[in-house]
Design an enzyme around this catalytic site. Structure first.
Site, PDB file in Angstrom:
ATOM      1  N   GLU A 118      45.002 -27.602 -25.271  1.00 23.31           N
ATOM      2  CA  GLU A 118      45.209 -27.628 -23.820  1.00 23.31           C
ATOM      3  C   GLU A 118      45.654 -29.043 -23.429  1.00 23.31           C
ATOM      4  O   GLU A 118      44.824 -29.891 -23.109  1.00 23.31           O
ATOM      5  CB  GLU A 118      43.917 -27.238 -23.096  1.00 23.31           C
ATOM      6  N   ASP A 147      35.072 -30.499 -22.399  1.00 31.10           N
ATOM      7  CA  ASP A 147      34.187 -30.214 -23.525  1.00 31.10           C
ATOM      8  C   ASP A 147      34.697 -30.826 -24.825  1.00 31.10           C
ATOM      9  O   ASP A 147      34.011 -30.776 -25.840  1.00 31.10           O
ATOM     10  CB  ASP A 147      33.990 -28.705 -23.683  1.00 31.10           C
ATOM     11  N   LYS A 286      31.619 -22.396 -22.872  1.00 27.90           N
ATOM     12  CA  LYS A 286      32.047 -22.597 -21.483  1.00 27.90           C
ATOM     13  C   LYS A 286      30.898 -22.395 -20.503  1.00 27.90           C
ATOM     14  O   LYS A 286      30.836 -23.069 -19.468  1.00 27.90           O
ATOM     15  CB  LYS A 286      33.197 -21.634 -21.157  1.00 27.90           C
ATOM     16  N   ASP A 310      40.446 -21.870 -14.899  1.00 26.53           N
ATOM     17  CA  ASP A 310      40.768 -22.422 -16.211  1.00 26.53           C
ATOM     18  C   ASP A 310      41.799 -23.530 -16.046  1.00 26.53           C
ATOM     19  O   ASP A 310      42.546 -23.567 -15.057  1.00 26.53           O
ATOM     20  CB  ASP A 310      41.311 -21.335 -17.132  1.00 26.53           C
ATOM     21  N   ASP A 451      31.027 -14.801 -18.615  1.00 28.90           N
ATOM     22  CA  ASP A 451      31.379 -14.529 -17.225  1.00 28.90           C
ATOM     23  C   ASP A 451      31.063 -13.088 -16.834  1.00 28.90           C
ATOM     24  O   ASP A 451      30.595 -12.822 -15.726  1.00 28.90           O
ATOM     25  CB  ASP A 451      32.863 -14.829 -16.987  1.00 28.90           C
TER      26      ASP A 451
END
Length: 737
Positions: A118, A147, A286, A310, A451
């Site tokens: 990312e 993270d 997460k 995100d 989630d």
């Protein structure tokens, strides 16, 4: 009087901040569903009453019966969300007229995990887009959870905090959309501002991203830059992504007089957080990052509304926050709503949806159907929550939210350094020990799709949720651009959802007596993705092998019993096509989607089911793999040309190639037997299997091209083709039992 009642109803509707519109054509759909159900029952009756006496045909027949029973049961589950879907429409003008600037504070959480998968330049475009909402800046606080604990990501955030002083006033002066600089400049909007100013901002952005990308490539930050912010000294050579102290740095303090843009306007608060990581402590992926953000934000801003996205899902609609508040602040229904979920939309899909990642039908139909049953599930991004419900609050009829909550100003004599130190103490590895965090408080632990169970728990505590799907998408992100990325993502989703189904959080058990049955069935649509792999694998292998070995498994083409088989197959696929076209897909896009559902079922869902069972037996541990957001130039070019990407030897590709080759060989062998034998008798008995096998061959055409015709790097490797031939030969030696 009737007139007074009408007037009262009109006044009541005019006070509403949103309305609910039911999808049209439901009577026709229900008629369709009833006829499909009737034909399915006839198919099952035929199977159950005509079981052969003994031998291989009996075993194959019973397998077909089991597969069709599963398909029938799963089809019933999917009807729960198609019976009465709804759409929500908001009235932002009424919100503005009623509340003006007396709106609640909003904390925005963005999560990233790996600067290589990312890229930081991608992350900060998302950060800048959510800082630029049409919303009072003093009521916005943006938090990034890193993270990966990377100084490269922190450096990108520092650069973004400087660029924001020019970008935010530029956005608001010209009311531009989208407000992600990467998306905005890629679409080359120049008509809203002067060319000189546009070029100035674009050059500033390009120079910033070049500096960031250079730092990422070299893996180090120049010493002259490190001296510009104290936060850089949190890193030393001993720090790794899995072993570092908690880091909290406030890059922009919106409550400080110095926290202003180039025009003197207040900027949103901007915070970087990397929670503590130690090898001996499980960090809960997460969910752990989100829970740390909830605690850290509670001592900096503590806003009553939390939004999370995100890192690749940038804001595409400037008014999304106000849309969400239309639900929370509605006088009639707002007190019941725990969270507002927006769909996942991607801006990098090909015209014909090559890998079936557009999610159009899920977004338009299934989520809208869930909305009519008590609310959509929480998908982990693009969602607004009340802070209190993430902290375990149960719904009560007399509940009233304090929308004026939050930290309004800095406590006298309290420095930002002291606040950062306090926040760090809330982001340690040991803070959650012997607490209810991850269970009754915050996002739940113990599942790759934390989630979903978090949203289910919220529903079971009495709250409802709503699904908002505005004409202009609220968020846009990056979908997978290779087959490997697609299969990895769906393996993770199917594995996580199936593990929920087999756990104490199974919607039928956990939701019993707390949510209605249809709502529970809606949750199970995704929980049963993984076990769908087994009947699908059976259906694409056994009928084709039976064709080659002369074993009929369907009614003769001249038998009246073939009618329910044909009707169920044709009508179901015709409606699937109608759904796809009405949701914005093309005809070829629908066909690609059908191919990818087949591929995902025999690979991603299969491995998801296997890994779930292995974890239940204690043979493996839970992991979380980040889907890469980058691809090489050759892969990108093939993706734009809608050419499927393989290029490596993986078990998934072996399965795909084996199934493709098996059906091709069986089709050719079956046709040969029919042509050389009593073709009219054989054609009558084997036509259904010929049609099924032929459709599978047509569906697999891109795989034959990748095996035999293509020469690029994205073709199926020869080792995969060779292994697949071996498995096909082995299939012919094994009797159908």
């Amino acid at each position: 009087s009737a007139y007074a009642l009408r007037e009262s109803e009109v006044c009541r509707m005019e006070r509403r901040l949103f309305e609910t519109v039911r999808h049209g054509g439901r009577a026709l759909y229900r008629l369709h569903a009833v006829t499909v159900a009737a034909s399915t029952l006839l198919v099952l009756y035929y199977r159950a009453t005509r079981v052969p006496g003994s031998g291989g045909r009996r075993a194959a027949w019973l397998g077909m019966l089991a597969a069709e029973l599963w398909y029938a049961a799963y089809w019933v589950v999917t009807q729960s969300v198609r019976w009465s879907p709804v759409r929500r429409c908001t009235f932002r003008d009424r919100l503005t007229a009623r509340y003006g600037d007396r709106l609640p504070g909003v904390d925005i959480f963005v999560c990233t995990a790996d600067p290589l998968s990312e890229p930081p330049s991608l992350v900060i475009s998302t950060i800048l887009s959510v800082m630029a909402y049409n919303y009072p800046a003093e009521k916005l606080s943006v938090y990034l959870s890193d993270d990966g604990g990377s100084v490269l990501t922190f450096y990108a955030m520092w650069e973004a905090s400087l660029f924001a002083k020019h970008w935010l006033p530029f956005c608001k002066r010209y009311n531009i959309e989208p407000r992600s600089p990467a998306a905005y400049f890629s679409e080359s909007y120049q008509d809203l501002c002067t060319p000189k100013e546009w070029s100035f901002i674009k050059d500033m952005y390009d120079e910033m991203t070049e500096r960031i990308d250079t730092a990422v490539i070299s893996r180090k930050i120049p010493e002259e830059i490190r001296s510009n912010h104290k936060g850089f000294y949190e890193w030393n050579p001993e720090i790794t992504s899995k072993n570092h102290q908690p880091i909290v740095q406030v890059l922009i303090d919106g409550k400080d007089q110095k926290g202003v843009d180039s025009e003197g306007n207040v900027l949103p608060t901007l915070v970087y957080m990397a929670r503590e990581k130690r090898p001996q402590h499980h960090h809960n992926f997460k969910a752990g990052a989100m829970n740390a953000l909830i605690r850290v934000s509670s001592v900096i801003s503590n806003s009553p509304v939390i939004m999370n996205v995100d890192c690749d899902m940038y804001s595409n609609n400037n008014d999304t926050i106000r849309d969400a508040l239309c639900f929370f602040l509605d006088e009639e229904m707002g007190h019941k709503i725990g969270f507002v979920q927006y769909p996942q939309n991607y801006n990098n899909m090909t015209k014909n949806n090559l890998y079936g990642n557009s999610l159009h039908v899920i977004n338009e139909v299934e989520m809208g159907g869930m909305d009519s049953l008590g609310g959509p599930l929480y998908v982990g991004t693009g969602c607004f929550h009340r802070r209190e419900i993430l902290c375990g609050k149960r719904f009560t009829k007399d509940y009233q939210e304090d929308w004026n909550g939050g930290i309004k100003g800095r406590i006298q004599d309290t420095s930002i350094g002291e606040i950062e130190e306090k926040a760090k103490s809330l982001a340690t590895c040991t803070y959650e020990h012997d607490t209810q965090w991850g269970d009754e408080i915050g996002l739940k632990y113990g599942c790759p799709v934390e989630d979903v169970i978090t949203g289910l728990a919220i529903h079971c505590r009495g709250w409802e949720s709503v699904y908002s799907n505005p004409t202009r998408p609220a968020f846009m992100g990056l979908g997978p651009t290779t087959l490997a990325q697609t299969l990895l993502q769906h393996k993770r989703w199917s594995e996580g959802s199936f593990s929920i189904f087999l756990s104490k959080y199974c919607p039928f058990l956990f939701g019993h007596g707390k949510t209605n049955l249809r709502h529970q069935m809606g949750y199970c649509i995704y929980g049963l993705w993984a076990p769908n792999s087994l009947p699908t694998l059976y259906y694409v292998v056994i009928p084709s092998l039976a064709l080659l070995k002369g074993i009929p498994l369907f009614p003769k083409i001249t038998s009246p019993w073939i009618a329910p088989f044909i009707y169920a197959f044709c009508v179901k696929n015709m409606y699937s096509l109608y759904e796809a076209l009405s949701c914005g897909d093309t005809l070829k896009g629908w066909w690609n989607g059908q191919r990818m559902w087949l591929v995902k079922r025999i690979t991603s869902f299969l491995f998801g089911a296997i890994d779930t069972v292995r974890k239940l037996l204690g043979l493996s541990k839970m992991t979380f793999v980040v889907t890469p957001k980058v691809s090489v130039e050759d892969e990108s070019k093939r993706y734009e040309e809608e050419i499927m990407e393989f290029g490596s030897s993986t078990p998934e590709y072996v399965i795909i190639a084996t199934i493709a080759l098996l059906n091709l060989v069986c089709l050719l062998g079956g046709l040969s037997q029919i042509m050389t034998g009593a073709w009219n008798i054989h054609l009558d008995a084997f036509s259904p299997q010929l049609i099924l096998c032929g459709m599978l061959v047509i569906t697999n055409m891109p795989f034959y091209e990748a095996m035999f015709l293509r020469n690029d790097k994205g073709k199926i490797p020869f080792t995969v083709t060779l292994a697949s031939f071996g498995f096909v030969m082995l299939d012919f030696l094994v009797p159908i039992v």
